[in-house]
Design an enzyme around this catalytic site. Sequence first.
Site: not given
Length: 248
Positions: A11, A89
């Site tokens: 990202h 994550e």
Amino acid sequence: MSNGKLILLRHGQSQWNSTNQFTGWVDVDLTEKGEAEAKRGGELIKEKGLHPEVLYTSLLRRAIRTADIALNAADRLWIPVIRDWRLNERHYGALQGLNKADTKEKYGNEKFMAWRRSYDTRPPELEDGAEYSQSDDPRYANLDSVPKTECLKDVVARFVPYFKEEILPRAQKGQTVLIAAHGNSLRALVKHLDNISDDDIAGLNIPTGIPLVYEIAEDGSVVNPGGTYLDPEAAAAGAAAVANQGSK
């Protein structure tokens, strides 16, 4: 049959990347810079003649929005999307929300680096109900238990089996798959793809917003070990910046 392709895209810069905070499962958004990085990532995909056929991403908005922006720039916004928590994550436990430089100063570089980059050292657990806990987050209601902390080994254990079962078979059939995820979920995947040792993985840093392409043969093997960044110069600079987090 031509080789399949995996396009790995971390990202773009998030709000907590910009303020040097541990993020983990906290659902922060992109910055304007992060949006621009995502757009550039999509433009690179288009410029290199790559045509993603399916997207896999996490349940966190910084990855979801990066994927949307990149696919729009690549004229591929219409492809199927699969979102799964296993691409999230790494959960940073009680470190979530803390400033990295302050944490390093408080606990010392050795403990800081062990928490941040070792393969099997978990940070302290985050208690249920704490400010940055996800224990009551509805997007994880179907999980038996929400993590309270994770090390990279834990991310490998949740993501790599899913990759082997759901994603790799597509690439083996010659498809081009976009994986928009996070620094540590992508480190876990690259560790598997390149057979990186538990010790050496500490030195791997994934830059934001720059596509990394792996070619996959029909038997599932990697044709280009190490992968190919679509902008190598920017990737090197970005990886160095990630490595330097923790400095004031």
